[in-house]
Design a protein around this motif. Structure first.
Motif, PDB file in Angstrom:
ATOM      1  N   ASP A  41       0.838  -1.197   0.000  1.00 37.46           N
ATOM      2  CA  ASP A  41       0.000   0.000   0.000  1.00 37.46           C
ATOM      3  C   ASP A  41       0.876   1.250   0.000  1.00 37.46           C
ATOM      4  O   ASP A  41       1.954   1.265   0.601  1.00 37.46           O
ATOM      5  CB  ASP A  41      -0.866   0.050   1.267  1.00 37.46           C
ATOM      6  CG  ASP A  41      -1.935  -1.031   1.279  1.00 37.46           C
ATOM      7  OD1 ASP A  41      -2.004  -1.827   0.327  1.00 37.46           O
ATOM      8  OD2 ASP A  41      -2.701  -1.071   2.264  1.00 37.46           O
ATOM      9  N   ASN A  43       0.191   5.459   0.835  1.00 39.99           N
ATOM     10  CA  ASN A  43      -0.809   6.445   1.216  1.00 39.99           C
ATOM     11  C   ASN A  43      -0.191   7.828   1.122  1.00 39.99           C
ATOM     12  O   ASN A  43       1.038   7.979   1.104  1.00 39.99           O
ATOM     13  CB  ASN A  43      -1.355   6.186   2.618  1.00 39.99           C
ATOM     14  CG  ASN A  43      -0.280   6.177   3.674  1.00 39.99           C
ATOM     15  OD1 ASN A  43       0.716   5.479   3.545  1.00 39.99           O
ATOM     16  ND2 ASN A  43      -0.471   6.951   4.715  1.00 39.99           N
ATOM     17  N   HIS A 106      -6.009   2.539  -3.582  1.00 34.89           N
ATOM     18  CA  HIS A 106      -6.071   2.670  -2.126  1.00 34.89           C
ATOM     19  C   HIS A 106      -6.737   4.009  -1.788  1.00 34.89           C
ATOM     20  O   HIS A 106      -6.331   4.697  -0.861  1.00 34.89           O
ATOM     21  CB  HIS A 106      -4.660   2.565  -1.550  1.00 34.89           C
ATOM     22  CG  HIS A 106      -4.610   2.381  -0.063  1.00 34.89           C
ATOM     23  ND1 HIS A 106      -5.508   1.615   0.633  1.00 34.89           N
ATOM     24  CD2 HIS A 106      -3.750   2.863   0.882  1.00 34.89           C
ATOM     25  CE1 HIS A 106      -5.212   1.636   1.909  1.00 34.89           C
ATOM     26  NE2 HIS A 106      -4.163   2.401   2.098  1.00 34.89           N
ATOM     27  N   HIS A 110      -6.785   9.084   0.735  1.00 35.95           N
ATOM     28  CA  HIS A 110      -6.485   8.313   1.941  1.00 35.95           C
ATOM     29  C   HIS A 110      -7.162   8.905   3.174  1.00 35.95           C
ATOM     30  O   HIS A 110      -6.568   9.060   4.242  1.00 35.95           O
ATOM     31  CB  HIS A 110      -4.975   8.183   2.168  1.00 35.95           C
ATOM     32  CG  HIS A 110      -4.624   6.969   2.991  1.00 35.95           C
ATOM     33  ND1 HIS A 110      -4.492   7.020   4.355  1.00 35.95           N
ATOM     34  CD2 HIS A 110      -4.399   5.679   2.651  1.00 35.95           C
ATOM     35  CE1 HIS A 110      -4.185   5.807   4.810  1.00 35.95           C
ATOM     36  NE2 HIS A 110      -4.132   4.975   3.798  1.00 35.95           N
ATOM     37  N   PRO A 153      -8.615   2.743   3.079  1.00 34.12           N
ATOM     38  CA  PRO A 153      -7.574   3.352   3.915  1.00 34.12           C
ATOM     39  C   PRO A 153      -7.675   2.849   5.354  1.00 34.12           C
ATOM     40  O   PRO A 153      -8.782   2.768   5.912  1.00 34.12           O
ATOM     41  CB  PRO A 153      -7.893   4.854   3.830  1.00 34.12           C
ATOM     42  CG  PRO A 153      -8.570   5.014   2.504  1.00 34.12           C
ATOM     43  CD  PRO A 153      -9.374   3.741   2.318  1.00 34.12           C
ATOM     44  N   GLY A 154      -6.542   2.497   5.915  1.00 34.21           N
ATOM     45  CA  GLY A 154      -6.531   1.997   7.284  1.00 34.21           C
ATOM     46  C   GLY A 154      -7.206   0.646   7.437  1.00 34.21           C
ATOM     47  O   GLY A 154      -7.312   0.134   8.547  1.00 34.21           O
TER      48      GLY A 154
HETATM   49 ZN    ZN Z   1      -3.322   2.947   3.879  1.00 36.52          ZN
END
Ligand code: ZN
Length: 246
Positions: A41, A43, A106, A110, A153-154
Protein backbone atom coordinates in the motif's frame (compact mmCIF):
# COMPACT_ATOMS: atom_id res chain seq x y z
CA UNK A 1 -27.84 -2.63 -5.31
CA UNK A 2 -25.62 -5.58 -4.41
CA UNK A 3 -22.77 -4.77 -2.06
CA UNK A 4 -19.26 -5.38 -3.28
CA UNK A 5 -17.95 -8.53 -1.68
CA UNK A 6 -14.80 -7.92 0.37
CA UNK A 7 -12.31 -10.59 -0.60
CA UNK A 8 -10.44 -10.75 2.67
CA UNK A 9 -11.54 -8.94 5.83
CA UNK A 10 -9.20 -6.94 8.00
CA UNK A 11 -7.80 -8.91 10.89
CA UNK A 12 -10.55 -8.49 13.50
CA UNK A 13 -8.01 -8.60 16.31
CA UNK A 14 -6.18 -5.56 14.96
CA UNK A 15 -8.69 -3.39 13.19
CA UNK A 16 -12.09 -1.95 13.94
CA UNK A 17 -14.68 -4.43 12.76
CA UNK A 18 -18.06 -2.81 13.17
CA UNK A 19 -21.17 -4.88 13.73
CA UNK A 20 -23.41 -4.89 10.71
CA UNK A 21 -20.51 -5.31 8.33
CA UNK A 22 -20.26 -8.48 6.27
CA UNK A 23 -18.92 -11.40 8.26
CA UNK A 24 -15.36 -12.56 7.86
CA UNK A 25 -14.88 -14.93 4.98
CA UNK A 26 -11.45 -16.38 4.52
CA UNK A 27 -10.49 -17.05 0.96
CA UNK A 28 -10.58 -20.78 0.34
CA UNK A 29 -7.09 -22.11 -0.32
CA UNK A 30 -6.67 -23.12 -3.93
CA UNK A 31 -5.61 -26.65 -4.78
CA UNK A 32 -2.04 -27.38 -5.81
CA UNK A 33 1.05 -25.68 -4.43
CA UNK A 34 0.18 -23.08 -1.80
CA UNK A 35 0.03 -19.50 -2.98
CA UNK A 36 0.38 -16.13 -1.30
CA UNK A 37 -0.03 -12.63 -2.70
CA UNK A 38 2.29 -9.87 -1.55
CA UNK A 39 0.55 -6.50 -1.64
CA UNK A 40 2.00 -3.06 -1.00
CA UNK A 41 0.00 0.00 0.00
CA UNK A 42 0.94 3.60 -0.47
CA UNK A 43 -0.81 6.44 1.22
CA UNK A 44 -0.59 10.19 0.94
CA UNK A 45 -2.55 12.69 2.97
CA UNK A 46 -2.41 16.47 2.87
CA UNK A 47 -0.50 16.40 6.15
CA UNK A 48 2.11 14.14 4.55
CA UNK A 49 2.36 16.44 1.52
CA UNK A 50 2.97 19.34 3.91
CA UNK A 51 5.79 17.40 5.59
CA UNK A 52 7.40 16.83 2.19
CA UNK A 53 7.06 20.49 1.25
CA UNK A 54 8.57 21.69 4.51
CA UNK A 55 11.44 19.23 4.17
CA UNK A 56 10.52 17.53 7.45
CA UNK A 57 10.22 14.28 5.54
CA UNK A 58 12.46 13.38 2.62
CA UNK A 59 10.45 10.68 0.91
CA UNK A 60 7.29 8.62 1.09
CA UNK A 61 8.41 6.42 -1.81
CA UNK A 62 10.33 3.25 -1.06
CA UNK A 63 12.34 2.57 -4.21
CA UNK A 64 14.22 -0.21 -2.40
CA UNK A 65 11.07 -2.34 -2.24
CA UNK A 66 10.65 -2.17 -6.02
CA UNK A 67 14.36 -2.92 -6.51
CA UNK A 68 14.12 -6.01 -4.33
CA UNK A 69 10.93 -7.32 -5.94
CA UNK A 70 12.43 -6.95 -9.41
CA UNK A 71 15.79 -8.43 -8.38
CA UNK A 72 14.04 -11.51 -6.98
CA UNK A 73 11.45 -11.76 -9.80
CA UNK A 74 8.58 -11.50 -7.34
CA UNK A 75 5.09 -10.59 -8.54
CA UNK A 76 3.17 -8.10 -6.43
CA UNK A 77 0.00 -6.01 -6.34
CA UNK A 78 0.22 -2.30 -5.47
CA UNK A 79 -2.66 -0.46 -3.84
CA UNK A 80 -1.79 3.15 -4.56
CA UNK A 81 -3.46 6.26 -3.22
CA UNK A 82 -4.20 8.87 -5.90
CA UNK A 83 -2.34 11.66 -4.14
CA UNK A 84 0.72 9.40 -3.82
CA UNK A 85 0.58 8.62 -7.56
CA UNK A 86 0.40 12.34 -8.36
CA UNK A 87 3.43 12.98 -6.14
CA UNK A 88 5.45 10.01 -7.47
CA UNK A 89 4.59 9.56 -11.16
CA UNK A 90 8.07 8.27 -11.97
CA UNK A 91 7.90 5.37 -9.55
CA UNK A 92 4.31 4.68 -10.57
CA UNK A 93 5.49 4.43 -14.20
CA UNK A 94 8.20 2.00 -13.15
CA UNK A 95 5.65 -0.19 -11.33
CA UNK A 96 3.19 -0.07 -14.24
CA UNK A 97 5.91 -0.97 -16.75
CA UNK A 98 6.68 -4.29 -15.03
CA UNK A 99 4.31 -7.08 -16.17
CA UNK A 100 4.85 -8.89 -12.83
CA UNK A 101 3.13 -6.05 -11.02
CA UNK A 102 -0.50 -5.02 -10.99
CA UNK A 103 -2.09 -1.73 -9.99
CA UNK A 104 -5.02 -1.23 -7.65
CA UNK A 105 -6.60 1.63 -5.72
CA UNK A 106 -6.07 2.67 -2.13
CA UNK A 107 -8.47 5.62 -2.51
CA UNK A 108 -7.62 9.10 -3.80
CA UNK A 109 -7.02 11.11 -0.62
CA UNK A 110 -6.49 8.31 1.94
CA UNK A 111 -9.28 9.63 4.15
CA UNK A 112 -11.27 7.31 6.42
CA UNK A 113 -14.35 5.53 5.04
CA UNK A 114 -15.64 5.02 8.60
CA UNK A 115 -16.20 7.55 11.39
CA UNK A 116 -13.19 6.43 13.40
CA UNK A 117 -10.14 5.03 11.66
CA UNK A 118 -6.88 5.73 13.45
CA UNK A 119 -6.03 9.42 13.02
CA UNK A 120 -7.45 9.72 9.50
CA UNK A 121 -9.97 12.46 8.73
CA UNK A 122 -13.37 11.12 7.72
CA UNK A 123 -14.60 11.21 4.14
CA UNK A 124 -18.29 12.19 3.89
CA UNK A 125 -20.39 9.23 2.73
CA UNK A 126 -21.66 11.08 -0.33
CA UNK A 127 -18.07 11.63 -1.52
CA UNK A 128 -16.88 8.03 -1.16
CA UNK A 129 -17.76 6.76 -4.62
CA UNK A 130 -16.28 9.85 -6.26
CA UNK A 131 -13.04 9.42 -4.30
CA UNK A 132 -12.71 5.80 -5.45
CA UNK A 133 -13.51 6.70 -9.06
CA UNK A 134 -11.00 9.52 -8.98
CA UNK A 135 -8.25 7.16 -7.79
CA UNK A 136 -8.88 4.81 -10.73
CA UNK A 137 -8.88 7.80 -13.11
CA UNK A 138 -5.48 8.90 -11.76
CA UNK A 139 -4.06 5.39 -12.23
CA UNK A 140 -5.49 4.66 -15.69
CA UNK A 141 -3.03 6.70 -17.82
CA UNK A 142 -0.12 4.68 -16.42
CA UNK A 143 -1.34 1.56 -18.23
CA UNK A 144 0.21 -1.76 -17.31
CA UNK A 145 -1.87 -4.31 -15.46
CA UNK A 146 -4.79 -2.25 -14.20
CA UNK A 147 -7.41 -3.77 -11.92
CA UNK A 148 -10.64 -2.66 -10.29
CA UNK A 149 -9.40 -3.73 -6.87
CA UNK A 150 -9.84 -1.29 -4.03
CA UNK A 151 -8.52 -1.38 -0.46
CA UNK A 152 -9.95 0.86 2.25
CA UNK A 153 -7.57 3.35 3.92
CA UNK A 154 -6.53 2.00 7.28
CA UNK A 155 -8.39 -1.19 6.42
CA UNK A 156 -11.51 0.42 7.93
CA UNK A 157 -14.93 -0.19 6.44
CA UNK A 158 -18.52 -0.88 7.38
CA UNK A 159 -21.78 -1.65 5.60
CA UNK A 160 -22.41 2.05 4.92
CA UNK A 161 -19.04 2.41 3.18
CA UNK A 162 -19.62 -0.74 1.12
CA UNK A 163 -23.03 0.58 0.06
CA UNK A 164 -21.58 3.98 -0.80
CA UNK A 165 -18.92 2.60 -3.15
CA UNK A 166 -21.12 -0.10 -4.71
CA UNK A 167 -21.84 2.10 -7.79
CA UNK A 168 -18.12 2.02 -8.68
CA UNK A 169 -18.26 -1.77 -9.21
CA UNK A 170 -14.83 -2.19 -7.70
CA UNK A 171 -13.80 -5.34 -5.86
CA UNK A 172 -12.79 -4.73 -2.26
CA UNK A 173 -9.56 -6.57 -1.46
CA UNK A 174 -8.40 -6.42 2.13
CA UNK A 175 -5.70 -8.66 3.67
CA UNK A 176 -5.24 -11.30 6.31
CA UNK A 177 -1.47 -11.36 6.88
CA UNK A 178 -0.34 -8.12 8.50
CA UNK A 179 3.38 -7.37 8.16
CA UNK A 180 3.00 -4.51 10.63
CA UNK A 181 5.80 -2.62 8.90
CA UNK A 182 4.36 0.85 9.55
CA UNK A 183 6.59 2.78 11.98
CA UNK A 184 8.43 -0.48 12.66
CA UNK A 185 12.21 -0.31 12.88
CA UNK A 186 12.78 -4.04 13.26
CA UNK A 187 13.02 -5.86 9.92
CA UNK A 188 13.26 -9.22 11.65
CA UNK A 189 9.95 -8.62 13.45
CA UNK A 190 8.31 -7.67 10.13
CA UNK A 191 9.62 -10.85 8.52
CA UNK A 192 8.37 -12.97 11.42
CA UNK A 193 4.91 -11.34 11.29
CA UNK A 194 4.57 -12.51 7.69
CA UNK A 195 6.14 -15.97 7.98
CA UNK A 196 4.33 -16.83 11.22
CA UNK A 197 0.93 -16.07 9.68
CA UNK A 198 1.58 -17.43 6.19
CA UNK A 199 -1.13 -19.70 4.83
CA UNK A 200 -2.40 -20.86 1.48
CA UNK A 201 -4.55 -18.18 -0.19
CA UNK A 202 -3.26 -15.47 2.12
CA UNK A 203 -2.88 -11.81 1.22
CA UNK A 204 0.05 -9.99 2.86
CA UNK A 205 -0.08 -6.24 3.46
CA UNK A 206 3.12 -4.18 3.51
CA UNK A 207 3.84 -0.55 2.58
CA UNK A 208 5.98 1.44 0.17
CA UNK A 209 5.78 4.69 2.12
CA UNK A 210 9.45 4.96 3.09
CA UNK A 211 9.33 7.49 5.97
CA UNK A 212 6.27 5.81 7.51
CA UNK A 213 7.52 2.25 6.94
CA UNK A 214 11.30 2.64 6.91
CA UNK A 215 12.46 -1.01 7.06
CA UNK A 216 10.17 -2.79 4.60
CA UNK A 217 12.87 -3.19 1.95
CA UNK A 218 15.23 -4.63 4.59
CA UNK A 219 12.67 -7.23 5.64
CA UNK A 220 11.68 -8.18 2.11
CA UNK A 221 14.55 -10.52 1.09
CA UNK A 222 13.94 -12.77 4.13
CA UNK A 223 10.17 -12.64 3.58
CA UNK A 224 10.50 -13.72 -0.05
CA UNK A 225 13.10 -16.44 0.51
CA UNK A 226 11.28 -17.61 3.66
CA UNK A 227 7.94 -17.98 1.88
CA UNK A 228 9.52 -19.71 -1.11
CA UNK A 229 11.48 -22.06 1.18
CA UNK A 230 8.14 -23.03 2.75
CA UNK A 231 6.82 -23.97 -0.69
CA UNK A 232 4.71 -20.90 -1.39
CA UNK A 233 4.32 -19.57 -4.89
CA UNK A 234 4.17 -15.77 -4.80
CA UNK A 235 1.45 -14.44 -7.07
CA UNK A 236 -0.54 -11.30 -7.82
CA UNK A 237 -4.00 -10.88 -6.31
CA UNK A 238 -5.56 -11.56 -9.74
CA UNK A 239 -3.70 -14.84 -9.96
CA UNK A 240 -4.66 -15.73 -6.40
CA UNK A 241 -8.33 -15.14 -7.23
CA UNK A 242 -8.22 -17.16 -10.44
CA UNK A 243 -9.24 -20.74 -9.74
CA UNK A 244 -6.71 -23.26 -10.99
CA UNK A 245 -7.57 -26.46 -12.82
CA UNK A 246 -7.76 -29.33 -10.31
ZN1 ZN B 1 -3.32 2.95 3.88
Amino acid sequence: MALPDPIVPPDPTRLPYPTGSPGPTRLPGPAGSPRIALTFDSNMTDAMLARLTSGKVKSYANVGVIDELQRSHTPATFFLAGKWVERYPGLTHRIAADPSFELASHSYAHLAFTTHCYHLGALPTEQMAADVERSFRVLAPFGGRQTRYFRFPGGCYDARALRAIAPTHCTVVQYDIVGDDAFNNDPRAITNNVLRNAHNGGIVVLHITQANAPRTADALPAIITGLRARGYQLVTVSELLTPRPQ
